[in-house]
Design a protein around this motif. Structure first.
Motif, PDB file in Angstrom:
ATOM      1  N   ARG A 263     -34.835 -37.684  -0.876  1.00  0.00           N
ATOM      2  CA  ARG A 263     -34.619 -36.846   0.302  1.00  0.00           C
ATOM      3  C   ARG A 263     -33.423 -37.343   1.111  1.00  0.00           C
ATOM      4  NH1 ARG A 263     -37.170 -33.339   3.832  1.00  0.00           N
ATOM      5  NH2 ARG A 263     -36.644 -33.652   6.025  1.00  0.00           N
ATOM      6  N   MET A 264     -33.342 -38.651   1.298  1.00  0.00           N
ATOM      7  CA  MET A 264     -32.233 -39.224   2.055  1.00  0.00           C
ATOM      8  C   MET A 264     -30.895 -38.965   1.343  1.00  0.00           C
ATOM      9  SD  MET A 264     -29.950 -41.957   2.325  1.00  0.00           S
ATOM     10  CE  MET A 264     -30.602 -43.201   1.213  1.00  0.00           C
ATOM     11  N   LEU A 265     -30.865 -39.149   0.028  1.00  0.00           N
ATOM     12  CA  LEU A 265     -29.638 -38.926  -0.724  1.00  0.00           C
ATOM     13  C   LEU A 265     -29.160 -37.480  -0.605  1.00  0.00           C
ATOM     14  CD1 LEU A 265     -30.452 -40.953  -3.966  1.00  0.00           C
ATOM     15  CD2 LEU A 265     -28.584 -41.434  -2.394  1.00  0.00           C
ATOM     16  N   LEU A 266     -30.069 -36.543  -0.770  1.00  0.00           N
ATOM     17  CA  LEU A 266     -29.687 -35.132  -0.729  1.00  0.00           C
ATOM     18  C   LEU A 266     -29.154 -34.746   0.642  1.00  0.00           C
ATOM     19  CD1 LEU A 266     -32.649 -33.602  -2.758  1.00  0.00           C
ATOM     20  CD2 LEU A 266     -30.255 -33.661  -3.467  1.00  0.00           C
ATOM     21  N   ARG A 267     -29.829 -35.151   1.707  1.00  0.00           N
ATOM     22  CA  ARG A 267     -29.454 -34.695   3.050  1.00  0.00           C
ATOM     23  C   ARG A 267     -28.261 -35.437   3.626  1.00  0.00           C
ATOM     24  NH1 ARG A 267     -33.856 -33.061   1.521  1.00  0.00           N
ATOM     25  NH2 ARG A 267     -34.998 -31.285   2.394  1.00  0.00           N
ATOM     26  N   LEU A 282     -30.017 -37.354   9.660  1.00  0.00           N
ATOM     27  CA  LEU A 282     -29.979 -36.263   8.690  1.00  0.00           C
ATOM     28  C   LEU A 282     -31.243 -36.195   7.851  1.00  0.00           C
ATOM     29  CD1 LEU A 282     -26.256 -36.561   7.506  1.00  0.00           C
ATOM     30  CD2 LEU A 282     -27.216 -34.926   9.124  1.00  0.00           C
ATOM     31  N   SER A 283     -31.839 -37.334   7.537  1.00  0.00           N
ATOM     32  CA  SER A 283     -33.039 -37.338   6.694  1.00  0.00           C
ATOM     33  C   SER A 283     -34.328 -37.231   7.493  1.00  0.00           C
ATOM     34  CB  SER A 283     -33.076 -38.596   5.830  1.00  0.00           C
ATOM     35  OG  SER A 283     -33.062 -39.758   6.642  1.00  0.00           O
ATOM     36  N   CYS A 284     -34.183 -37.279   8.846  1.00  0.00           N
ATOM     37  CA  CYS A 284     -35.335 -37.128   9.749  1.00  0.00           C
ATOM     38  C   CYS A 284     -36.394 -38.209   9.512  1.00  0.00           C
ATOM     39  CB  CYS A 284     -35.975 -35.744   9.591  1.00  0.00           C
ATOM     40  SG  CYS A 284     -34.877 -34.396  10.040  1.00  0.00           S
ATOM     41  N   ARG A 285     -35.936 -39.415   9.225  1.00  0.00           N
ATOM     42  CA  ARG A 285     -36.880 -40.519   9.093  1.00  0.00           C
ATOM     43  C   ARG A 285     -36.102 -41.827   9.205  1.00  0.00           C
ATOM     44  NH1 ARG A 285     -39.966 -41.884   4.206  1.00  0.00           N
ATOM     45  NH2 ARG A 285     -39.587 -43.957   5.082  1.00  0.00           N
ATOM     46  N   ARG A 327     -28.086 -27.492  -2.118  1.00  0.00           N
ATOM     47  CA  ARG A 327     -27.979 -26.039  -1.965  1.00  0.00           C
ATOM     48  C   ARG A 327     -29.008 -25.322  -2.840  1.00  0.00           C
ATOM     49  NH1 ARG A 327     -22.509 -26.972  -2.883  1.00  0.00           N
ATOM     50  NH2 ARG A 327     -22.551 -25.637  -4.740  1.00  0.00           N
ATOM     51  N   ARG A 328     -29.273 -25.898  -4.000  1.00  0.00           N
ATOM     52  CA  ARG A 328     -30.226 -25.263  -4.921  1.00  0.00           C
ATOM     53  C   ARG A 328     -31.655 -25.351  -4.411  1.00  0.00           C
ATOM     54  NH1 ARG A 328     -33.533 -26.408  -9.051  1.00  0.00           N
ATOM     55  NH2 ARG A 328     -33.234 -28.655  -8.833  1.00  0.00           N
ATOM     56  N   THR A 329     -32.011 -26.474  -3.813  1.00  0.00           N
ATOM     57  CA  THR A 329     -33.410 -26.696  -3.430  1.00  0.00           C
ATOM     58  C   THR A 329     -33.702 -26.435  -1.954  1.00  0.00           C
ATOM     59  OG1 THR A 329     -32.963 -29.055  -3.046  1.00  0.00           O
ATOM     60  CG2 THR A 329     -33.694 -28.403  -5.261  1.00  0.00           C
ATOM     61  N   SER A 330     -32.677 -26.585  -1.080  1.00  0.00           N
ATOM     62  CA  SER A 330     -32.931 -26.475   0.364  1.00  0.00           C
ATOM     63  C   SER A 330     -31.764 -25.817   1.073  1.00  0.00           C
ATOM     64  CB  SER A 330     -33.193 -27.862   0.962  1.00  0.00           C
ATOM     65  OG  SER A 330     -34.204 -28.554   0.275  1.00  0.00           O
ATOM     66  N   ALA A 331     -31.321 -24.682   0.573  1.00  0.00           N
ATOM     67  CA  ALA A 331     -30.126 -24.033   1.122  1.00  0.00           C
ATOM     68  C   ALA A 331     -30.280 -23.693   2.595  1.00  0.00           C
ATOM     69  CB  ALA A 331     -29.810 -22.765   0.324  1.00  0.00           C
ATOM     70  N   GLU A 333     -31.559 -25.371   4.899  1.00  0.00           N
ATOM     71  CA  GLU A 333     -31.394 -26.532   5.764  1.00  0.00           C
ATOM     72  C   GLU A 333     -29.926 -26.913   5.964  1.00  0.00           C
ATOM     73  OE1 GLU A 333     -33.791 -29.952   4.990  1.00  0.00           O
ATOM     74  OE2 GLU A 333     -35.331 -28.771   3.944  1.00  0.00           O
ATOM     75  N   VAL A 334     -29.048 -26.419   5.099  1.00  0.00           N
ATOM     76  CA  VAL A 334     -27.658 -26.886   5.094  1.00  0.00           C
ATOM     77  C   VAL A 334     -26.943 -26.636   6.423  1.00  0.00           C
ATOM     78  CG1 VAL A 334     -25.395 -26.570   4.015  1.00  0.00           C
ATOM     79  CG2 VAL A 334     -27.450 -26.779   2.602  1.00  0.00           C
TER      80      VAL A 334
END
Length: 884
Positions: A263-267, A282-285, A327-331, A333-334
């Motif tokens: 999650r951290m890497l993606l965000r 960005l990762s909210c944690r 973008r594929r999994t959480s568009a 949120e971008v």
């Protein structure tokens, strides 16, 4: 003799011989322990198998590969024992356990090693797959008990969790890391050629930049490039979004991480660099910094950017892949992630990143206002190049929809020397001032500042003076204007006024205004503004000698160096003035060094008025060395550049005079007369023109007419400037000599020496070819024997500089990264802007520049560029005569 071992990294028919890497491993295994630690796909296993397969080696190589997720220490050590007993067959730790007691197995391993007479190298590959804490404790003791004939190589994606400090202190550990395995740009080219792939040099360089030398990335790219109909387009589009790259990174990197790390890497992939605080946001944690540190230690395509390891970045291909996956999994949120990043960067003053994320979030109006609010500050700080970088985030023509951007575009265009484009954008910005909120007063200040700079750069000297008068009146009326804002505009006004007065020959007024501007800039903490003022004070006048002017120029350069501004175009006048003074004093080699540096910092963006000075000084240098055709080109370029200005440059009479003189010396008196006929000097500034007319008379064989032309110059009260007067005396002496009056010739030469001595003006003697005249003077008493001796020595020793060039350094002396930084040094980009262009940290750029200085034997940026040109690492030129 190096053994010819081919290292297969292409996965196809392409082979690359990396003898240097094999030799590095040869040297490493002379130590008790070798640790190879690098990310997946770095070529660790390929290197070890190529090295182990050398048929000429005199040692015994034992190869063990740890099976995936191995948690059983007994299975691990049994595999090691079996491999030592059967070294011809690579063994995995999946081998059956034959001895239940681990300590007995380890003792057996040590016993087997002792029994071998020849050296034994035990290679344990994929050690990161070993999950047993006890096994690592045992491995640590095993290495400590290793017999003298044995060596161990541990290959892993992360440093093995064993204590190495004592072995390091004893010099018993060799370490090979990702940087050692990374492909150089030259190796990338060689790999492509060996694979039969036709790619341009720029295409190969681009592929190397995108992969950052990562072996697996290159291998996958080569596979795709083989037989590709458009290889250049493929490379231009190649990124972590490539399916093969994505599948590899998904399997070998992302899926191996826990859910919170994923999650951290993606965000955080949306930002080019991050610290723990930004990553937490960005990762909210919380806890992101610890994750980033762990990923870096695990060689998981995460690199720290500073010595304290607080800032990080992802490998370019990983960042591309993560952004696609986000973008594929959480568009949905971008956009919010971009908004968070924008606010974070804006709060910390990083406007460039803030604007980029605002635009990405679709918030163009706020992004435009932020750029407009900071553009004036960037100009005042000497960071006008930053504006161009920021504007790249906006689509073309955005200033029409967002007038706030027009001001920034005007500053960017002006910084590039595109005055017409700057004027159009500035007019658009001005048209919106009446509707601007009162709180946006800074916008009006910025417009006024840019309007002054535009008029000055265009050579509209009278307009600058008129605008200064209007600004003085408006500033006096604006009693509510913030103090800092008024001081900034006042400093800019004094700078522009002083520069215009300098170039129009009103040096006493310029002295006052530039001194006041520099003092004000120092008080309000604007070093760029102070340097700009000081850079235009290195010119002699009735109150400032040549020696004093030269020292002022050097002090301006020193001031710029203290503030890290020694690579800015604004310093070019000081460098040109110091070089010009050196030439006046006969120090031609010294003058050439300063001129080269002036052209280097000026680059393509040197102002026309400054270019006039540099072309003139370049012509002086060639003329002083007797290179008349080169001098003619430079003087012609100076005249052409002067014609771009709507106002008259103070050097215009001298340019015209020396251009005509050189034409006459080259046997073109008709052209010389035409040059003079086209120019009408201002009253009191005709001395250089009269000297040129005298030269033409001498070329025409009419010395008496030359003396008549020169009479008014030599008898002027008060006397004209010493430069012109020395030249006039020397021309008169030559005329007397050609008329047969040797006594009058000697008297004129003596008068020239007397006028030249206070400032040691040697150049006029070279310019007027005064050797024959000085021979006459030797038979008479002179009060200036020391200067006469210096002048005679200079005239005798003047010769063209050598064209000999040393061969370039070997390819391994400058790394590809250093060469990329080197290519930016002749530009006007600051170190921070170079870092932005290369997508690296400024710390990395500083390190490369220090290495470049050391390898090139240079003490500063200009010397490094000059040396690189000598070595043919950069285009070799003293800028062409047509530069402006």
């Amino acid at each position: 003799m190096p053994r010819p071992v081919a290292h297969d990294v292409s996965g196809t028919r392409g082979l690359l011989d990396r003898k240097d890497l094999l030799q590095l491993l040869d040297r490493a295994v002379t130590r008790r322990l070798t640790v190879i630690s690098a990310p997946p796909g770095s070529g660790k296993t390929s290197l070890l198998r190529a090295w182990a397969g050398d048929p000429t080696t005199l040692r015994r190589v034992v190869f063990v590969s740890v099976e995936r997720n191995q948690q059983n220490e007994q299975r691990f050590w049994s595999a090691v024992l079996d491999a030592i007993r059967e070294p011809a067959r690579p063994t995995t730790s999946a081998a059956p356990v034959t001895v239940p007691d681990v300590d007995e197995v380890i003792d057996s391993v040590l016993s087997e090693l002792v029994e071998h007479a020849e050296p034994v190298v035990l290679i344990i590959d994929d050690l990161h797959e070993l999950r047993s804490t006890d096994a690592f404790t045992q491995l640590e003791h095993f290495v400590a008990e290793l017999p003298g004939n044995a060596r161990v190589v541990l290959s892993s994606r992360r440093d093995p969790p064993i204590r190495l400090h004592q072995l390091r202190l004893a010099g018993a550990v060799a370490e090979i890391r990702a940087g050692d395995l990374r492909f150089t740009e030259a190796e990338t080219r060689e790999l492509l050629v060996g694979s039969g792939i036709g790619l341009s040099g720029e295409g190969a360089a681009a592929l190397h930049r995108r992969t950052e030398g990562w072996a697996a990335g290159l291998r996958l790219a080569v596979i795709s490039l083989t037989g590709h109909p458009e290889p250049e387009r493929f490379v231009a589009e190649f990124s972590g979004t490539d399916r093969a790259i994505g599948e590899y990174l998904m399997a070998e990197m992302l899926e191996r991480q826990p859910g919170e790390v994923q999650r951290m890497l993606l965000r955080t992939s949306l930002v080019d660099r991050m610290n723990g605080e930004l990553a937490d946001l960005l990762s909210c944690r919380p806890g992101s910094e610890q994750m980033l540190l762990a990923l870096e230690e695990a060689n998981a395509f995460v690199a720290s950017l500073d010595a304290q390891r607080t800032w990080f970045r992802y490998h370019q291909l990983l960042a591309d892949f993560l952004r696609l996956e986000l973008r594929r999994t959480s568009a949905d949120e971008v956009p919010d992630l971009h908004r968070r990043a924008a606010r974070w960067f804006a709060d910390r003053g990083d406007v460039v990143e803030a604007v980029r994320h605002m635009v990405a979030a679709g918030n163009w109006p706020d992004a435009a206002r932020l750029v407009a609010d900071h553009s004036f500050r960037w100009v005042l700080d000497g960071r006008a190049g930053t504006i161009r970088t920021v504007l790249q985030a906006f689509p073309e023509g955005a200033s029409a929809d967002h007038p706030d951007l027009a001001l920034a575009h005007a500053a960017a265009e002006l910084n590039q020397g595109r005055t017409e484009e700057a004027a159009a954008q500035l007019a658009l910005a001005e048209s919106h001032l009446p509707s601007a909120a009162p709180a946006r007063r800074r916008r009006a200040v910025a417009v006024a500042s840019l309007r002054l700079a535009l008029a000055r750069r265009s050579g509209q000297f009278s307009e600058v003076i008129e605008q200064v008068k209007m600004l003085d009146a408006s500033m006096a009326d604006a009693s509510s204007e913030p103090l800092a804002m008024g001081s900034e505009l006042r400093g800019v006004t004094l700078l522009n006024l002083g520069i215009v007065e300098t170039w129009t020959g009103r040096l006493l007024e310029a002295e006052r205004h530039l001194s006041d501007g520099a003092a004000l800039a120092q008080r309000i903490g604007r070093p760029y503004l102070e340097v700009a003022c000081r850079a235009h004070q290195g010119f002699p006048s009735r109150t400032v000698s040549v020696t004093a002017a030269r020292e002022r120029g050097r002090q301006a350069v020193a001031l710029a160096e203290r503030h890290g501004l020694d690579d800015h175009p604004i310093l070019a006048p000081a460098l040109g003035a110091v070089g010009g003074m050196a030439i006046w004093m006969g120090e031609f080699d010294e003058g050439e060094r300063w001129l080269r540096r002036a052209w280097d910092v000026g680059s393509a963006h040197v102002e026309p008025a400054t270019a006039v000075l540099l072309h003139l000084a370049t012509g002086m240098l060639h003329a002083g060395r007797g290179q008349q055709r080169s001098a003619l080109e430079a003087f012609t370029a100076a005249a052409r550049t002067q014609s771009l200005l709507t106002g008259a440059h103070a050097l215009a009479p001298r340019i015209t005079g020396w251009l005509a003189t050189t034409q006459a010396r080259l046997g073109r008196p008709a052209e010389a007369r035409a040059t003079l006929a086209e120019f009408t000097p201002e009253p009191g500034r005709a001395g250089a023109i009269s000297n040129a007319r005298a030269w033409i008379c001498l070329v025409d064989g009419n010395p008496s007419l030359a003396l008549e032309v020169l009479r008014d110059i030599r008898d002027t009260t008060p006397p004209i400037d010493p430069f012109t007067l020395v030249e006039a005396h020397l021309l008169a002496g030559t005329a007397h000599l050609r008329s047969g009056d040797r006594d009058a010739a000697a008297a004129a030469a003596e008068a020239a020496l007397a006028t030249a001595e206070p400032d040691r003006l040697v150049f006029p003697f070279a310019m007027t070819e005064a050797a024959d005249l000085l021979d006459v003077l030797r038979y008479h008493e002179t009060a200036h024997r020391a200067l006469l001796a210096d002048v005679v020595d200079q005239l005798r020793s003047t010769s063209s500089p050598s064209d000999d060039r040393e061969p370039p350094p070997h390819s391994d002396e400058l790394t590809p990264s250093e060469l990329r930084v080197l290519r930016y040094l002749p530009t006007n980009l600051t170190r921070a802007e170079i870092a932005n262009e290369l997508h690296v940290s400024i710390h990395t750029v500083n390190t490369h520049i220090r290495n470049l200085y050391a390898k090139l034997g240079a003490g500063d940026r200009s010397a490094a560029v000059h040396r690189a040109r000598q070595l043919r690492l950069l285009s070799n030129r003293l800028p062409p005569a047509s530069a402006n």
